[in-house]
Design an enzyme around this catalytic site. Structure first.
Site, mmCIF file in Angstrom:
data_model
loop_
_atom_site.group_PDB
_atom_site.id
_atom_site.type_symbol
_atom_site.label_atom_id
_atom_site.label_comp_id
_atom_site.label_asym_id
_atom_site.label_seq_id
_atom_site.Cartn_x
_atom_site.Cartn_y
_atom_site.Cartn_z
ATOM 1 N N CYS A 1 24.681 -15.479 -38.208
ATOM 2 C CA CYS A 1 26.064 -14.980 -38.264
ATOM 3 C C CYS A 1 26.923 -15.439 -37.092
ATOM 4 O O CYS A 1 27.393 -16.564 -37.056
ATOM 5 C CB CYS A 1 26.058 -13.450 -38.379
ATOM 6 S SG CYS A 1 27.591 -12.790 -39.100
ATOM 7 N N LYS B 1 18.918 -13.903 -32.955
ATOM 8 C CA LYS B 1 20.369 -14.011 -32.772
ATOM 9 C C LYS B 1 20.701 -14.163 -31.292
ATOM 10 O O LYS B 1 20.180 -13.429 -30.443
ATOM 11 C CB LYS B 1 21.062 -12.781 -33.367
ATOM 12 C CG LYS B 1 22.567 -12.950 -33.566
ATOM 13 C CD LYS B 1 23.108 -11.811 -34.419
ATOM 14 C CE LYS B 1 24.579 -11.987 -34.762
ATOM 15 N NZ LYS B 1 25.070 -10.916 -35.650
ATOM 16 N N GLU C 1 21.289 -12.175 -43.133
ATOM 17 C CA GLU C 1 20.987 -11.455 -41.888
ATOM 18 C C GLU C 1 20.545 -10.018 -42.187
ATOM 19 O O GLU C 1 21.155 -9.331 -43.009
ATOM 20 C CB GLU C 1 22.246 -11.443 -41.015
ATOM 21 C CG GLU C 1 22.156 -10.636 -39.743
ATOM 22 C CD GLU C 1 23.471 -10.602 -38.976
ATOM 23 O OE1 GLU C 1 23.455 -10.231 -37.792
ATOM 24 O OE2 GLU C 1 24.516 -10.958 -39.566
#
Length: 565
Positions: A156, A116, A41
């Site tokens: 994540c 994300k 990330e």
């Protein structure tokens, strides 16, 4: 399809340097005929970039760097696909105007393949300050070696959606459930997930749940390195569709590792990841990276002969090498003979630089000056704090003169209740064990002096023929030695009791009634709560604390100073 997992240590804000690192990774991928490279990330930025993401010139420069990187990879290494984490601009008038995104570089061009969805705002995280949340899940359909693959991408926190495991409650969106409908062949999670106690176990559980739920293999790639107070452990892995681990990368170390998608037999490795070894490795990496990224080559420590400064000295030696660690003993008239000798013996065992600067005459000079000029005789606590501040001033002077990084040696128990001196023993550029309760300091030192740590001591070139900390230091009663026959228990309950109460208040957020139900006395609980509140102004001025727990007393502790509750 052959993947290369790139568990790397980017430098925050060094876009050009991180791009060069990614280009180097591409060369390694080409040399082993990998098809697809995965980086963590925000790998182009380093995580967390925080308010650097608000600098428009950096955002603009990022796009130029990505354009050139895509061209360079294609020119040098041909038909290679590589993912990088970037901050994607949203071209509208709303704020925040960025996505936390994954770009795919191939064929001399690049495109966004994932954004994300779940943006964390707990502990140290504040992603909604910078990013907008994506609404839909990301699937990349890619043909490799005459077969079409459906790759599900998450970033994540998108993986942390099981409230029974991670414990924070139900998210409004659940990327894992949404991906079920997309019938992906493999799930990929690109992370910048910092180390905390039991984090490795929790990651394995949430990942195993996702793999089993989707009935596909899962690749987890995590950043390593330390950025300010956060320590990223890497510990990347691959699971099969049943949630069982088939590949494990190293913890706290950069690593490039390849994997063929049909390779489902578990790899054998002998990585040691006990709780104590992980804590030690994390703190060593924290000191090493903080010093390197801030431009320090040497560290300075005030060595008292007590267990806290002994542990910090051992960590610094493992991180920087014995030649680059400088310790100073500054005895006063209250310093015991065994503390003086213990400090000297520890320095000898670690083979570090050691000097002695007595402060008794300096202390007398302070006392005389106050009495002669303003007829002011220092009371007990003032007298003790002056001693600590003399030491702090000497250490800061040496650090300035010799360009050392001064390491603060206070532990979490002391910092919580204010059993420390502002502008004295709190001085420093980094608080190494400020997220370790005193009880855990003893546990870590006992481990370090045990046979269980031998392999770690070898890897860090520490003495393996005798104890590092030493029995004298490990077994002596804790004392600041700022007064005659002083012990910590003169002012505080035993650490075995204090630390359990502190953990209940700080990490577990328990109130008075809940703590009483655990058997602690009301008067003691109220005293500790009062001490925590009174010391808030000190903590606001403490150096950055290497974060180990779910609730450190650093940037993720946001209690006001002027309060009443």
């Amino acid at each position: 399809m052959k993947f290369l997992l790139a568990q790397i240590n980017p430098v925050v804000g060094d876009l050009e340097g991180n791009a060069k690192k990614i280009l180097y990774i591409a060369s390694k991928a080409c040399s082993i005929s990998a098809d697809f490279v995965l980086t963590p990330e925000l790998s182009l930025w380093g995580y967390p970039a925080n308010d650097l993401l608000l600098k428009k010139n950096l955002i603009k420069n990022q796009y130029q760097i990505i354009d050139q990187l895509a061209l360079d990879i294609n020119k040098k290494y041909g038909n290679l696909s590589i993912t990088i984490g970037i901050a994607e601009i949203i071209n509208d008038s709303f704020f925040p105007n960025l996505y936390n995104s994954i770009a795919l570089l191939e064929g001399g061009e690049w495109k966004i393949i994932a954004r994300k969805i779940i943006l964390p705002t707990y502990e140290v995280f504040d992603e909604k300050r910078y990013f907008r949340s994506e609404e839909k899940v990301s699937v990349l359909v890619k043909k490799i070696k005459n077969k079409m693959w459906r790759l599900g991408f998450t970033i994540c926190e998108d993986l942390w959606v099981n409230k029974d495991i991670e414990g924070r409650g139900i998210h409004k969106k659940n990327p894992i459930i949404d991906l079920k409908k997309k019938k992906v062949d493999i799930l990929i999670n690109l992370s910048a997930s910092p180390y905390t106690f039991q984090k490795l176990e929790l990651r394995s559980k949430v990942s195993s749940f996702a793999a089993q739920y989707l009935q596909v293999p899962l690749i987890y790639v995590n950043q390593i390195g330390a950025n300010d107070n956060l320590i990223f452990d890497g510990s990347s892995f691959i699971l099969d569709k049943n949630g069982s681990k088939i590949k494990q990368l190293k913890s706290f170390s950069e690593e490039l590792s390849s994997w063929e998608i049909n390779q489902m037999e578990p790899e054998k490795n002998k990585f040691e990841n006990s709780e104590m070894s992980s804590i030690f490795n994390a703190l060593v990496l924290g000191v090493k990276d903080y010093a390197k990224k801030c431009g320090f080559k040497t560290a300075l420590i005030g060595l008292s002969g007590g267990i806290d400064s002994a542990l910090v000295s051992a960590i610094a030696t493992a991180a920087l090498g014995s030649d680059n660690v400088y310790c100073v003993s500054m005895p006063s008239k209250w310093s015991s003979s065994h503390s003086k000798s213990d400090a000297k013996d520890l320095a000898k065992r670690l083979n570090i630089n050691f000097n002695i600067i007595p402060i008794e005459k300096l202390m007398t000079s302070f006392e005389d000056s106050f009495v002669k000029t303003i007829d002011f005789e220092m009371a007990e606590i003032t007298n003790q704090n002056i001693q600590s501040r003399i030491r702090g001033t000497l250490l800061m002077a040496l650090a300035n003169q010799e360009k050392h990084l001064l390491l603060s040696t206070g532990n979490k128990s002391e910092l919580a209740v204010g059993y420390c001196t502002l502008y004295g023993d709190m001085n420093g550029g980094l608080s190494v064990i400020g997220d370790l309760y005193k009880s855990n300091v003893f546990k870590l030192c006992n481990w370090l002096d045990s046979k269980d740590s031998i392999n770690h001591r070898k890897s860090y070139m520490l003495n393996i023929n005798e104890d590092i900390i030493g029995e004298n230091i490990r077994k002596k009663a804790p004392s600041a030695e700022l007064g005659p026959n002083q012990l910590d228990t003169d002012s505080l309950p035993p650490y075995s009791i204090l630390d359990n109460i502190l953990k209940g208040i700080i990490e577990e957020k328990k109130d008075l009634k809940q703590l009483e139900e655990y058997g602690f006395k009301k008067e003691l609980i109220l005293k500790i709560i009062s001490l925590i509140k009174k010391a808030e102004f000190k903590r606001k001025q403490a150096p950055p604390i290497l974060k180990l727990s779910s609730q450190s007393l650093g940037s993720d502790w946001r209690i006001p100073i002027a309060i009443s509750y």
